[in-house]
Design an enzyme around this catalytic site. Structure first.
Site, mmCIF file in Angstrom:
data_model
loop_
_atom_site.group_PDB
_atom_site.id
_atom_site.type_symbol
_atom_site.label_atom_id
_atom_site.label_comp_id
_atom_site.label_asym_id
_atom_site.label_seq_id
_atom_site.Cartn_x
_atom_site.Cartn_y
_atom_site.Cartn_z
ATOM 1 N N ARG A 150 74.660 -58.792 50.486
ATOM 2 C CA ARG A 150 73.210 -58.881 50.670
ATOM 3 C C ARG A 150 72.921 -59.137 52.140
ATOM 4 O O ARG A 150 73.656 -59.888 52.804
ATOM 5 C CB ARG A 150 72.636 -60.044 49.859
ATOM 6 C CG ARG A 150 72.498 -59.772 48.383
ATOM 7 C CD ARG A 150 71.371 -58.789 48.093
ATOM 8 N NE ARG A 150 71.208 -58.525 46.680
ATOM 9 C CZ ARG A 150 71.766 -57.499 46.029
ATOM 10 N NH1 ARG A 150 72.507 -56.622 46.676
ATOM 11 N NH2 ARG A 150 71.528 -57.309 44.745
ATOM 12 N N HIS A 210 72.366 -49.097 51.849
ATOM 13 C CA HIS A 210 72.618 -49.806 50.581
ATOM 14 C C HIS A 210 73.132 -48.829 49.515
ATOM 15 O O HIS A 210 72.505 -48.631 48.461
ATOM 16 C CB HIS A 210 71.341 -50.506 50.100
ATOM 17 C CG HIS A 210 71.622 -51.584 49.085
ATOM 18 N ND1 HIS A 210 70.912 -52.752 49.015
ATOM 19 C CD2 HIS A 210 72.544 -51.677 48.093
ATOM 20 C CE1 HIS A 210 71.373 -53.512 48.028
ATOM 21 N NE2 HIS A 210 72.366 -52.866 47.453
HETATM 22 C C1 OXD Z 1 73.077 -54.303 44.057
HETATM 23 C C2 OXD Z 1 73.267 -52.938 43.574
HETATM 24 O O1 OXD Z 1 73.002 -55.251 43.279
HETATM 25 O O2 OXD Z 1 73.064 -52.010 44.378
HETATM 26 O O3 OXD Z 1 73.023 -54.461 45.276
HETATM 27 O O4 OXD Z 1 73.639 -52.756 42.429
#
Ligand code: OXD
Length: 310
Positions: free
Chosen positions: A225, A273
């Site tokens: 994160r 991400h």
């Molecule tokens: C997270 C995902 O939790 O992308 O970051 O699953």
């Protein structure tokens, strides 16, 4: 049975159709996309729901989170009678192992530098191979994803260390645990991989103090994160040369805002991400299986401990 679905940034329809198909034999099944004021449901499938959703849907037996991290859910007030259930791998750990191994190998084999030599300088040149023993990789967080990553790296014969909140044993991986062993873990690590859950204890854990403890010339890979990392501390340590680079897949603010200094820092490799994506079909099958198990009074894997926050 009533199942409600609420997502931010993801279309609910394919999930509703998939769950309908998996659970078609259940009597009086309703699966719909949540609307404010909707009647109470038995189960919810969610990604970053609002507090309003939780407040209105206060009699849910379980909430299924369709991502790996449950930090957004843990920030909400959820009744103690509602279980929060994580996806249990569903194809994410192999993707995470690929992503992190790629980032480690790209750094270790200096592929970015070769690319620049060949494409930009149009130069055919060799670099002296680095010694694996000089690049011990430390994985923070040894859950399903972290353990898979540690094992994958071990497969390429990197020296691998791991750090977790509670003690873990993984063959061939030097394991450390607890805050009291964090500094020893960091002191022998040159490539640091963050795969921790985001909790009040781990927020900002990648900061000047901890990153300075890494071996000189360290490299950071954050796939957990954005809030684990104090961004200005990373930029300062890159400038000072203690860190040589980073591969970041997650950011404090996503999408990464225009004008953010990371966009223009060539030593930081950026991805949006995407390290381990939720695979819809596998996830739907798993959630449907868990709903059946819960209805039969059985225990399911992946239930979050609210006290730990993951
Ligand atoms: C997270 C995902 O939790 O992308 O970051 O699953």
């Amino acid at each position: 049975m009533h199942i409600t679905v609420t997502f931010q940034g993801t279309k609910p329809e394919p999930w509703i159709e998939g769950l309908q198909a998996e659970l078609a034999d259940l009597p009086a099944l309703t699966i719909d996309a949540w609307q404010p004021g909707a009647p109470p449901a038995d189960y919810a499938v969610v990604w970053t729901p609002s507090q309003q959703f939780i407040d209105e849907q206060s009699s849910l037996k379980a909430i299924f989170n369709i991502g790996a991290g449950v930090d957004a859910l843990m920030a909400l007030r959820i009744p103690a009678t509602t279980a929060v259930v994580r996806l249990d791998d569903t194809g994410m750990s192999v993707q995470m192992a690929e992503f992190v191994t790629h980032a480690v190998i790209r750094h270790f084999r200096e592929f970015a530098e070769y690319d620049a030599d060949m494409r930009i300088a149009k130069k055919w040149s060799y670099r002296k191979p680095l010694n694996r023993e000089d690049l011990p990789v430390g994985v923070m967080g040894l859950g399903i994803l972290g353990e898979r990553v540690a094992r994958a790296l071990k497969g390429f014969e990197y020296p691998v260390r791991g750090w977790s909140r509670s003690p873990k044993k993984i063959d061939g991986v030097e394991c450390f645990s607890g805050m009291e062993q964090l500094d020893s873990f960091l002191a022998g690590t040159r490539i640091l991989v963050c795969l921790l859950p985001l909790t009040t204890e781990t927020e900002n854990i990648l900061n000047r103090r901890t990153l300075s403890r890494l071996l000189p010339g360290a490299y950071l890979i954050n796939v957990a994160r954005g809030a684990h990392l104090v961004e200005d501390d990373l930029l300062a340590l890159l400038k000072e040369g203690h860190l040589t680079g980073a591969a970041l897949d997650v950011f404090r603010k996503e999408p990464l805002p225009p004008g953010h200094p990371f966009w223009d820092e060539p030593r930081i490799t950026l991805t949006p991400h995407t390290s381990a994506r939720t695979l819809r079909d596998e996830s739907i099958r798993q959630i449907a299986g868990k709903i059946r198990a819960l209805e039969a009074g059985e225990k399911v894997a992946g239930v979050v401990d609210p006290a730990k926050g993951y």
